[in-house]
Design an enzyme around this catalytic site. Structure first.
Site, mmCIF file in Angstrom:
data_model
loop_
_atom_site.group_PDB
_atom_site.id
_atom_site.type_symbol
_atom_site.label_atom_id
_atom_site.label_comp_id
_atom_site.label_asym_id
_atom_site.label_seq_id
_atom_site.Cartn_x
_atom_site.Cartn_y
_atom_site.Cartn_z
ATOM 1 N N GLU C 79 13.390 31.241 4.527
ATOM 2 C CA GLU C 79 14.367 30.152 4.591
ATOM 3 C C GLU C 79 15.359 30.283 3.449
ATOM 4 O O GLU C 79 16.191 29.431 3.235
ATOM 5 C CB GLU C 79 13.677 28.794 4.600
ATOM 6 C CG GLU C 79 12.892 28.446 3.356
ATOM 7 C CD GLU C 79 13.620 27.478 2.439
ATOM 8 O OE1 GLU C 79 14.073 27.938 1.380
ATOM 9 O OE2 GLU C 79 13.719 26.283 2.786
ATOM 10 N N CYS C 111 8.766 27.062 6.768
ATOM 11 C CA CYS C 111 7.728 27.823 6.082
ATOM 12 C C CYS C 111 6.883 28.705 6.990
ATOM 13 O O CYS C 111 6.005 29.407 6.514
ATOM 14 C CB CYS C 111 6.822 26.893 5.294
ATOM 15 S SG CYS C 111 7.655 26.112 3.912
ATOM 16 N N THR C 152 7.229 22.272 -6.680
ATOM 17 C CA THR C 152 6.421 23.214 -5.886
ATOM 18 C C THR C 152 7.197 24.397 -5.312
ATOM 19 O O THR C 152 6.602 25.451 -5.088
ATOM 20 C CB THR C 152 5.766 22.470 -4.705
ATOM 21 O OG1 THR C 152 6.786 21.783 -3.967
ATOM 22 C CG2 THR C 152 4.720 21.485 -5.191
ATOM 23 N N HIS C 235 -1.341 26.921 5.245
ATOM 24 C CA HIS C 235 -0.085 26.802 4.494
ATOM 25 C C HIS C 235 -0.312 25.878 3.304
ATOM 26 O O HIS C 235 -1.051 24.892 3.399
ATOM 27 C CB HIS C 235 1.017 26.261 5.412
ATOM 28 C CG HIS C 235 2.284 25.967 4.674
ATOM 29 N ND1 HIS C 235 2.944 26.929 3.942
ATOM 30 C CD2 HIS C 235 2.996 24.814 4.520
ATOM 31 C CE1 HIS C 235 4.013 26.388 3.377
ATOM 32 N NE2 HIS C 235 4.066 25.105 3.704
#
Lengths: 132, 389, 345
Positions: C79, C111, C152, C235
C-alpha cells in the site's frame, strides 16, 4: 546525467556487472572496453561478488547535489571477495563505527530522485553484512 | 628548450585580478578585467588567437563558448578563439595550447589563460560541479566527490609511510604565510597549525584547512616568441620545457595510488625538454588543491623521495626564504583555487618571480621555476619550466 | 480453494530495516502514555517498498538457490508504492537478474496485498501457466503524526518463491479460503499521504469478522480444526488483535508465538502476516501444519493451510528474520521524522 543515462546504467548499478579480461583475468567495475593490465580488448561481462571488506574509507561532508538531502555519508574502497577493488557508498552504518576490514555486502537502495515528481534512481550500496 | 624557426616561445605579459568574491560580475567580465590589466602592462591589444580555460561556466552560469564572447567584447576580429576545458588545470592547458600555436607558426601573438566564476553556484551544486571531472557514472552512483580520492590517498600515504598528518597539513600554514603578503591572494592572513588541524572535517581525515577555496578569478598570459617580444620591447620569460600526461581516472585502479603518475611523467618530459634537473630550480608552484595533493606532487615531480616531502615542508626548506620556495603566493590553499583560472595564476606567478615583479613575495634570484597544474586528483597533470633570459 | 496440481513454497525470505523507534519515544511527543506495541521499525532515508522487496526476494532466492531463469512472475503487494504509476516489480526483475520473460504487477488490498499476490502465483503455477513465481508483501507504512497509526505503521516485507510440488517445496499449500466484503474501516484517497481510519470500527466488523470468516470457511470447507496446526500466523496490526483473534478461533499462545512479531517491529502492513509466516517457517519442522491468515482493510482476509516438508531444513531463510530483527538499533523521533520525509531539508 539524466533519467535516460540512469536507465542505460541500471544493470551495472543494480547488479555490479563489470567486465573480466579473457586474456589475463583482470576484473573492472564499472566496465572498460580495454584491459589496462594486458591491453586486450577481449573482455566479457561478469557479475561481481556481492560481499567484500572495507580497505579504506572517507566521510563525504561537503554534500554534492543529488546527495545533499541527508547527513554525511561514507564512500569506501572495497575489496570484493574475488579481490576486485571498487568504490562503494556505505549505508545502514554508524559513521563512527566504520573500520578497515569491516565486512560489507551489496544491497539495493535509493540513490537519488529527480525532485518530488521525478524518477527515483536505485543502485547498489554496501552495508555491514547481515550474517556470515 | 623548444625552438622553432620562429624563435623560442615566451611569456611576455600577464594580467590577473585579485581572487575575490565578485558578486557584480559575470564570467566574461572577469576575463575582460584580467585582459585589461595585461593590455595595460604590455600595450598590446591585438591577438591572433585566444585560448580560455574554464571548468564550470557551462554548468553553473550555463554560458558556453566564453572565448568567443571574450573575443567579441575585446573587439577582436579574424581571431582563433577556443575554450579549453581540463578541470582545474584548464588555465594551464590553455597556455600550452597557445605555446603550441606559437611553436607551429600559425599564430604570433596569443592570449591565453583562465577564468572561473565559482561564486555563482550554490554549495551543493558547486560540490557536484568540482567533481565532474570524475567519471559521472561514479559521481552519481556512489556520491563520489573530488575530495574522496584525496582523502583515501591521504590515509594510504599515512599508513604506508607512517607520516604525521600534522606535517602534511603544515603545507596550509606555509601557503597562508606566503599569501598574507600577496595582493591578488584570497586569504591574506597567516594561520597557526593548530587552527588548521582543528578545523572541521570535510572528507575525513581532510579538514577544512586541508582543502582549497573555490572562488572567482581570472588570469591571462601573453604568449609569443622571444623575437617578437623583443620587437615590442616586452620583458619576457622563456618556456624552457613543458610536459603533460594522464593517469587512470579510477583511483582504485591505479597501480601506485600515492604517486601522481601523470605529474611524474609530465615533469620528466618537462625536465628533458628544458635539459635541467630539480637541483636547478629556484622555486616551484604545485597544485595543492589539498595539502596531500601538494605533498604528493612534490614527490612525484622528483623533488623528494616517496614518503618524505611532508617532513621537508615542515622543516622550512620550502618557505619563501628557504632553500627551494614553493607556492610563493600561497598556492591553491591560500592564494585561492578559481578552478579553470588556477593554472594560469600559477604561471603568472612564475613569470612575476622570474621578472622580479613579485613584490613582497619575491624569491631572491629566481631564475628558473617549475609550475605544476592538475585536473582533479592527477586525472591529468601539466608541468611548465620557465626561465629568465 | 484447493489447487488441482500440487503447489507450494520453494523458498522464502523476510527483511526489516535497521531502525526502530520506541512507542514511548513517539508517545513522549504527543503526551500519550499507553501504547499498542513496544517498538516499530521504520525505513532508512534510502529505503522504500522496492528496496525492502528486493532484500526479501534476494534472501529467498539465495537461501533456496532457486533457478532464476524459471521464475516467470514477480508480484509485489503493497500500500506504499513508491510511484502511483510505474510498476515496482520491474526494478526487481532487473536488479535480481530474473528473466525478462516474466509477469509483473503491483497488488493493492491494504494489508492483505501480499497474500493476494501469493494466491495469484499459486494459481498461475498450479495451472502450469508458469514454472515459478515470486509473491512479495512489503510496505513502508506511514501514520499521520500524532495519529493512532503512527505507533504501529512500520516497514518490512517478505518474499515467497512458489513452485509446483514436483520441483520440491519446503511447504505444500493444502487449501486456502478468501472472505471479502465492503467494510470501510481504513482507506487512503488518491494523492493523500496518510491513510484515515474509523478507530474502533477497524476491530470487530473489520479485522475480527473477516479473519474469523476466512479461517472458519477454510476449516468448514476442508475439515480442519485448530489443533491440526502446529503454528498459526495472523495479520498483526498491533500486539492485541492477533492474540485475541487466535484465542477466539481456539488457538493457543504457543501456536502463534513464533510468528508474533508486531510487538517488536510493528505492523508492516502487506508484509505483516507474511513476515510472521517467515518467522514461523524459520522454526518449523517437517510435517508441521501452519495456518496463515491475512487481513486487508476495506476489507478481506485470505486463509491458507500449509504443511512443511523435509526440504525446510536446507532452504530456511539465511539469515532468519529474528537475526535481522536482533541487529536493529533505536532512533529518536527527530531522526524518524527526517528519514520518513515528514520534514525536508
Amino acid at each position: 546525467m539524466t533519467e535516460i543515462s540512469d536507465w542505460r546504467y541500471r544493470i551495472e548499478r543494480y547488479r555490479l556487472i563489470g567486465v573480466r579480461c579473457r586474456r589475463c583475468g583482470s576484473v573492472y567495475y564499472p566496465k572498460r572496453s580495454k584491459c589496462i593490465k594486458c591491453g586486450s580488448s577481449d573482455l566479457e561481462e561478469v557479475e561481481l561478488p556481492k560481499r567484500g571488506r572495507v580497505v579504506e574509507y572517507t566521510i563525504v561532508r561537503l554534500l554534492p547535489d543529488r546527495y545533499n538531502r541527508f547527513h554525511p555519508y561514507a564512500v569506501a574502497l572495497i575489496e570484493l571477495d574475488d579481490g576486485t577493488r571498487i568504490y562503494g557508498q556505505l549505508t545502514d552504518v554508524d559513521l563512527d563505527k566504520i573500520h578497515e576490514g569491516m565486512e560489507v555486502e551489496a544491497t539495493l537502495r535509493k540513490l537519488y530522485e529527480y525532485g518530488e515528481s521525478g524518477q527515483i534512481v536505485y543502485g547498489i550500496k554496501f552495508r555491514p553484512v547481515l550474517s556470515r | 628548450m623548444e625552438v622553432s624557426l620562429l624563435g623560442i616561445p615566451v611569456i611576455a605579459g600577464y594580467g590577473v585580478i585579485p581572487i575575490r568574491e565578485y558578486w557584480d560580475k559575470d564570467v566574461v567580465s572577469l576575463a575582460i578585467n584580467a585582459v585589461q590589466n595585461l593590455v595595460k602592462s604590455t600595450g598590446l591589444k591585438d591577438f591572433d588567437a585566444i585560448y580560455v580555460g574554464n571548468m564550470l561556466s557551462k554548468y553553473y552560469e550555463e554560458q558556453a563558448s566564453i572565448s568567443v564572447h571574450l573575443a567579441d567584447e575585446l573587439g577582436l576580429e579574424d581571431v582563433y578563439a577556443l575554450d579549453v576545458e581540463c578541470g582545474d588545470a584548464s588555465g594551464a592547458y590553455a597556455v600550452l595550447e597557445a605555446i603550441k600555436d606559437v611553436l607551429s607558426g600559425e599564430s604570433k601573438i596569443v592570449l591565453a589563460g583562465g577564468v572561473e566564476k565559482s561564486t555563482d553556484e550554490l554549495p551543493h551544486r558547486l560540490y557536484r560541479g568540482i567533481s565532474l571531472s570524475e567519471d559521472i557514472f561514479l559521481v552519481d552512483y556512489i556520491g563520489l566527490t573530488n575530495l574522496v580520492n584525496h582523502a583515501i590517498a591521504l590515509k594510504m600515504y599515512i599508513r604506508r609511510y607512517n607520516v604525521d598528518k600534522a606535517d602534511i597539513t603544515y603545507l596550509s600554514v606555509l601557503d597562508h604565510e606566503n599569501a598574507s603578503k600577496a595582493r591578488h591572494a584570497y586569504f591574506r592572513f597567516p594561520i597557526k597549525l593548530d587552527t588548521a588541524l582543528n578545523s572541521p572535517p570535510v572528507a575525513d581525515p581532510l579538514t577544512l584547512f586541508d582543502i582549497s577555496p573555490n572562488i572567482d578569478g581570472a588570469a591571462f598570459l601573453l604568449i609569443t616568441t622571444d623575437d617578437i617580444a623583443k620587437e615590442y620591447n616586452l620583458n619576457y620569460v622563456k618556456v624552457l620545457g613543458y610536459g603533460y600526461s594522464v593517469n587512470r581516472t579510477r583511483f582504485y585502479e591505479r597501480f601506485d595510488p600515492t604517486t601522481l603518475t601523470a605529474a611524474k611523467r609530465a615533469s620528466q618530459q618537462a625536465f628533458k625538454r628544458a635539459g635541467i634537473n630539480t637541483s636547478e630550480l629556484d622555486f616551484i608552484e604545485i597544485h595543492d588543491s589539498t595539502t596531500i595533493a601538494g605533498v604528493l606532487a612534490l614527490e612525484s615531480i622528483g623533488v623528494h623521495g616517496s614518503g618524505t616531502a611532508a617532513k621537508y615542508i615542515r622543516s622550512g626548506v620550502h618557505r619563501l626564504d628557504g632553500e627551494l620556495p614553493i607556492n610563493t603566493f600561497g598556492g591553491l590553499k591560500a592564494r585561492g583555487n578559481p578552478l579553470g583560472a588556477t593554472g594560469a595564476y600559477a604561471i603568472a606567478e612564475g613569470v612575476m618571480q622570474i621578472l622580479g615583479e613579485a613584490g613582497g613575495n619575491q624569491v631572491k634570484d629566481a631564475k628558473i621555476g617549475l609550475i605544476h597544474s592538475m585536473n582533479g586528483f592527477d586525472l591529468s597533470s601539466i608541468v611548465f619550466i620557465l626561465g629568465g633570459d | 480453494m484447493k489447487p488441482v496440481n500440487g503447489v507450494g513454497i520453494y523458498g522464502y525470505g523476510a527483511y526489516v530495516p535497521r531502525y526502530y523507534i520506541e512507542n514511548e519515544a513517539i508517545g513522549s511527543i504527543w503526551g500519550r502514555i499507553t501504547y499498542p506495541i513496544k517498538n516499530k521499525s521504520f525505513p532508512s532515508f534510502d529505503e522504500d517498498t522496492i528496496t525492502i522487496a528486493y532484500e526479501a526476494a534476494r534472501i529467498a532466492i539465495e537461501s533456496s538457490n532457486a533457478p532464476k531463469d524459471r521464475i516467470h512472475a514477480v508480484f509485489i503487494g503493497t500500500e506504499s508504492k513508491p510511484y502511483a504509476v510505474k510498476p515496482s516489480g520491474t526494478v526487481l526483475v532487473d536488479a535480481l537478474g530474473l528473466s525478462n520473460k516474466i509477469l509483473s504487477a503491483d497488488y493493492e488490498f491494504a494489508c492483505k496485498a501480499g497474500t493476494e499476490a501469493m494466491e495469484t502465483v499459486f494459481g498461475l503455477v498450479a495451472s502450469k501457466m508458469i514454472d515459478m513465481g515470486i509473491a512479495i508483501g512489503a510496505d513502508t507504512a506511514q501514520g499521520r503524526p500524532g495519529d493512532e497509526l503512527e505507533y504501529t505503521a512500520a516497514a518490512g516485507g517478505a518474499a515467497y518463491i512458489i513452485s509446483s510440488v514436483e520441483d520440491g517445496v519446503l511447504a505444500v499449500l493444502e487449501a486456502s479460503y478468501s472472505y471479502v466484503s465492503d467494510t470501510p474501516d481504513f482507506w487512503r484517497r488518491s494523492g493523500e499521504k496518510y491513510p484515515r481510519h474509523l478507530y474502533r470500527f477497524t476491530g470487530e466488523p473489520a479485522y475480527f469478522n473477516h479473519i474469523i470468516n476466512s479461517v472458519n470457511g477454510l476449516f468448514e470447507e476442508y475439515g480442519y480444526k485448530p489443533s491440526d496446526f502446529k503454528y498459526a500466523v495472523f495479520h498483526q496490526p498491533n500486539a492485541k488483535f492477533p492474540q485475541r483473534v487466535a484465542s477466539k478461533l481456539g488457538f493457543t499462545k504457543d501456536q502463534i508465538a513464533p510468528g508474533l512479531l508486531s510487538p517488536v517491529i510493528g505492523n508492516t502492513y502487506s508484509g505483516s502476516s507474511l513476515v510472521g509466516f517467515a518467522a514461523t517457517l524459520d522454526v518449523a519442522k517437517p510435517g508441521d501444519k501452519i495456518l496463515l491468515a491475512s487481513f486487508g482493510s476495506g476489507a478481506g482476509s485470505d486463509a491458507f493451510a500449509f504443511e512443511v516438508t523435509e526440504l525446510i531444513e536446507e532452504r530456511r531463510a539465511k539469515p532468519p528474520i529474528r537475526d535481522i530483527i536482533s541487529r536493529m538499533v533505536p532512533r529518536d523521533y527527530a531522526t524518524y521524522v527526517v528519514y520518513r520525509g515528514k520534514i525536508w531539508r
